[in-house]
Motif scaffolding. Structure first.
Motif, PDB file in Angstrom:
ATOM      1  N   VAL A  47       0.945  -0.850   0.379  1.00 55.50           N
ATOM      2  CA  VAL A  47       0.256  -0.078  -0.254  1.00 55.50           C
ATOM      3  C   VAL A  47       1.058   0.964  -0.083  1.00 55.50           C
ATOM      4  CG1 VAL A  47      -1.429   1.356   1.330  1.00 55.50           C
ATOM      5  CG2 VAL A  47      -1.988  -1.127   1.005  1.00 55.50           C
ATOM      6  N   ARG A  51      -3.429   6.210  -5.779  1.00 56.97           N
ATOM      7  CA  ARG A  51      -4.836   5.784  -5.227  1.00 56.97           C
ATOM      8  C   ARG A  51      -5.455   5.437  -6.512  1.00 56.97           C
ATOM      9  NH1 ARG A  51      -6.381   7.540  -0.254  1.00 56.97           N
ATOM     10  NH2 ARG A  51      -4.734   8.589   0.639  1.00 56.97           N
ATOM     11  N   GLU A  52      -6.505   4.186  -6.777  1.00 53.52           N
ATOM     12  CA  GLU A  52      -7.724   4.106  -7.457  1.00 53.52           C
ATOM     13  C   GLU A  52      -8.136   5.293  -8.013  1.00 53.52           C
ATOM     14  OE1 GLU A  52      -9.393   0.463  -7.119  1.00 53.52           O
ATOM     15  OE2 GLU A  52      -7.450  -1.089  -6.733  1.00 53.52           O
ATOM     16  N   ALA A  56      -9.622   4.626  -2.871  1.00 49.61           N
ATOM     17  CA  ALA A  56      -9.091   3.409  -2.148  1.00 49.61           C
ATOM     18  C   ALA A  56      -7.338   2.908  -3.069  1.00 49.61           C
ATOM     19  CB  ALA A  56      -9.714   2.304  -3.024  1.00 49.61           C
ATOM     20  N   ARG A  57      -7.042   2.462  -1.869  1.00 51.76           N
ATOM     21  CA  ARG A  57      -5.455   1.750  -2.573  1.00 51.76           C
ATOM     22  C   ARG A  57      -5.245   0.627  -2.180  1.00 51.76           C
ATOM     23  NH1 ARG A  57      -1.698   5.250   1.372  1.00 51.76           N
ATOM     24  NH2 ARG A  57      -3.508   5.126   3.247  1.00 51.76           N
ATOM     25  N   ALA A  58      -5.079  -0.490  -3.864  1.00 50.49           N
ATOM     26  CA  ALA A  58      -4.834  -2.072  -3.617  1.00 50.49           C
ATOM     27  C   ALA A  58      -4.017  -2.615  -2.800  1.00 50.49           C
ATOM     28  CB  ALA A  58      -4.744  -1.777  -5.533  1.00 50.49           C
ATOM     29  N   CYS A  59      -4.509  -3.398  -2.858  1.00 48.81           N
ATOM     30  CA  CYS A  59      -3.870  -4.134  -2.123  1.00 48.81           C
ATOM     31  C   CYS A  59      -2.902  -5.602  -2.524  1.00 48.81           C
ATOM     32  CB  CYS A  59      -4.158  -5.325  -0.020  1.00 48.81           C
ATOM     33  SG  CYS A  59      -5.081  -3.498   0.886  1.00 48.81           S
ATOM     34  N   ARG A  64      -8.963  -3.786  -0.897  1.00 52.52           N
ATOM     35  CA  ARG A  64      -8.810  -2.767  -1.355  1.00 52.52           C
ATOM     36  C   ARG A  64      -8.868  -1.682   0.282  1.00 52.52           C
ATOM     37  NH1 ARG A  64     -11.463   0.731  -5.067  1.00 52.52           N
ATOM     38  NH2 ARG A  64     -13.221   0.660  -3.597  1.00 52.52           N
ATOM     39  N   TYR A  65      -7.589  -0.673   0.158  1.00 55.42           N
ATOM     40  CA  TYR A  65      -7.749  -0.341   1.907  1.00 55.42           C
ATOM     41  C   TYR A  65      -7.561   1.559   1.100  1.00 55.42           C
ATOM     42  CZ  TYR A  65      -5.420   2.096   5.525  1.00 55.42           C
ATOM     43  OH  TYR A  65      -4.845   2.750   6.717  1.00 55.42           O
ATOM     44  N   TRP A  66      -9.332   1.378   2.523  1.00 50.52           N
ATOM     45  CA  TRP A  66      -9.846   2.813   2.228  1.00 50.52           C
ATOM     46  C   TRP A  66      -8.371   3.649   3.153  1.00 50.52           C
ATOM     47  CZ3 TRP A  66     -12.090   5.762  -0.552  1.00 50.52           C
ATOM     48  CH2 TRP A  66     -12.700   5.067  -1.734  1.00 50.52           C
ATOM     49  N   LYS A 101     -13.584  -5.399  -0.426  1.00 55.50           N
ATOM     50  CA  LYS A 101     -13.857  -6.336  -1.449  1.00 55.50           C
ATOM     51  C   LYS A 101     -14.896  -6.000  -2.528  1.00 55.50           C
ATOM     52  CE  LYS A 101     -14.213 -10.825  -2.032  1.00 55.50           C
ATOM     53  NZ  LYS A 101     -14.152 -12.722  -1.761  1.00 55.50           N
ATOM     54  N   LYS A 103     -16.797  -3.371  -3.722  1.00 55.40           N
ATOM     55  CA  LYS A 103     -17.283  -1.622  -3.528  1.00 55.40           C
ATOM     56  C   LYS A 103     -18.815  -1.778  -2.933  1.00 55.40           C
ATOM     57  CE  LYS A 103     -17.320   3.108  -3.848  1.00 55.40           C
ATOM     58  NZ  LYS A 103     -16.269   3.467  -3.555  1.00 55.40           N
TER      59      LYS A 103
END
Length: 286
Positions: A47, A51-52, A56-59, A64-66, A101, A103
């Motif tokens: 992380v 950002r997407e 959110a950020r991909a793991c 997805r980490y917020w 996981k 949206k």
């Protein structure tokens, strides 16, 4: 000491991978931890600042980490923040890592990312306040959905889930700290046992006896999951059912359910006048 000696840092990637595996699509996962463990997890999961489109950020595990929600610890009267241990600035908050996981929008977008609550009055290692847990549950689930806590401790997640009309499954290697509300046969019947709402025993068995395709229907799978028929053991039992003639399935299913924790508890629990539980107990007792 090491708060995470049961799940050391080296096993955290496996933990998140298993959470991602069992979590249904478009669902949320919360992890209470300190800032050091949060840093470890973000490093392990790759992380970073990228950002997407939605923020959110991909793991690496697929979640997805917020962000980190804060539980800000207050005094009992809630009049001020209660500083804990620490060298420079006293620690007065606990991190709650918020993952997704797929949206799913939070139910109330007006809730801040700092939740104020005093330490719980009950005694348990790393106990969590009911109000904070209830906020997370009501933000990320709807009534009738299933909340799972694999490191339950006091079982406060089960207490909060029940108060919000959610189903729950809780697990821990040490049950000595369980709150009275989630301890013993009555609690099993009132909590995990308040299922399934969509089918009477006869209706569920009618579906099971109808055809092999019925065993794969979403409603039947949902009810079987709530009855604890999940994982490798559940899959093996369902395979056994599928191999039988439809007329044989009811008796086998009843015998199997009597041997589960749910079945044993329901047969001796005080279910009051709950029509769902009464119907299931009568059916099990035949």
């Amino acid at each position: 000491g090491s708060w995470f000696s049961v799940v050391p840092d080296a096993l955290l990637p496996e933990l998140l991978a298993q959470v991602q595996r069992v979590l249904k699509p478009n669902r949320h996962f919360y992890l209470f931890c300190d800032e050091f463990t949060a840093d470890v997890i973000k490093t392990q999961q790759g992380v970073n600042a990228t950002r997407e489109n939605d923020g959110a950020r991909a793991c690496k595990c697929g979640l997805r980490y917020w962000r980190e929600v804060l539980w800000v610890k207050t005094t009992r009267d809630s009049n001020r923040v209660h500083g804990g241990m620490g060298y420079h600035y006293r620690a007065a908050s606990e991190r709650i890592m918020f993952f997704e996981k797929g949206k799913r929008k939070l139910n109330d977008l007006g809730i801040p990312d700092a939740l104020l609550a005093s330490r719980p009055s009950y005694k348990a290692p790393a106990g969590k306040p009911l109000s904070v847990v209830r906020t997370l549950i009501t933000q990320s689930t709807d009534e009738g959905q299933l909340v799972i806590d694999p490191f339950a401790g006091s079982g406060v997640v089960g207490v909060a889930a029940r108060s919000c009309n959610r189903h729950y499954l809780i697990n821990d290697i040490d049950d000595s700290y369980l709150l009275p509300e989630v301890r013993g046969p009555d609690s099993v019947a009132a909590g995990i046992g308040r299922i399934p709402q969509s089918h009477s025993p006869q209706a569920l068995m009618a579906n099971l006896a109808e055809s092999e395709q019925a065993l794969a229907s979403p409603d039947v799978i949902h009810d079987l999951e709530l009855l604890g028929l999940v994982g490798e053991a559940g899959a093996m039992f369902l395979s056994k059912l599928k191999a039988m003639r439809p007329v044989e399935r009811t008796a086998v299913f009843r015998r199997h359910l009597r041997g589960t924790a749910f079945g044993k508890s329901l047969l001796v629990a005080d279910v009051g006048d709950d029509p769902v539980l009464v119907a299931w107990r009568k059916w099990l007792a035949r």
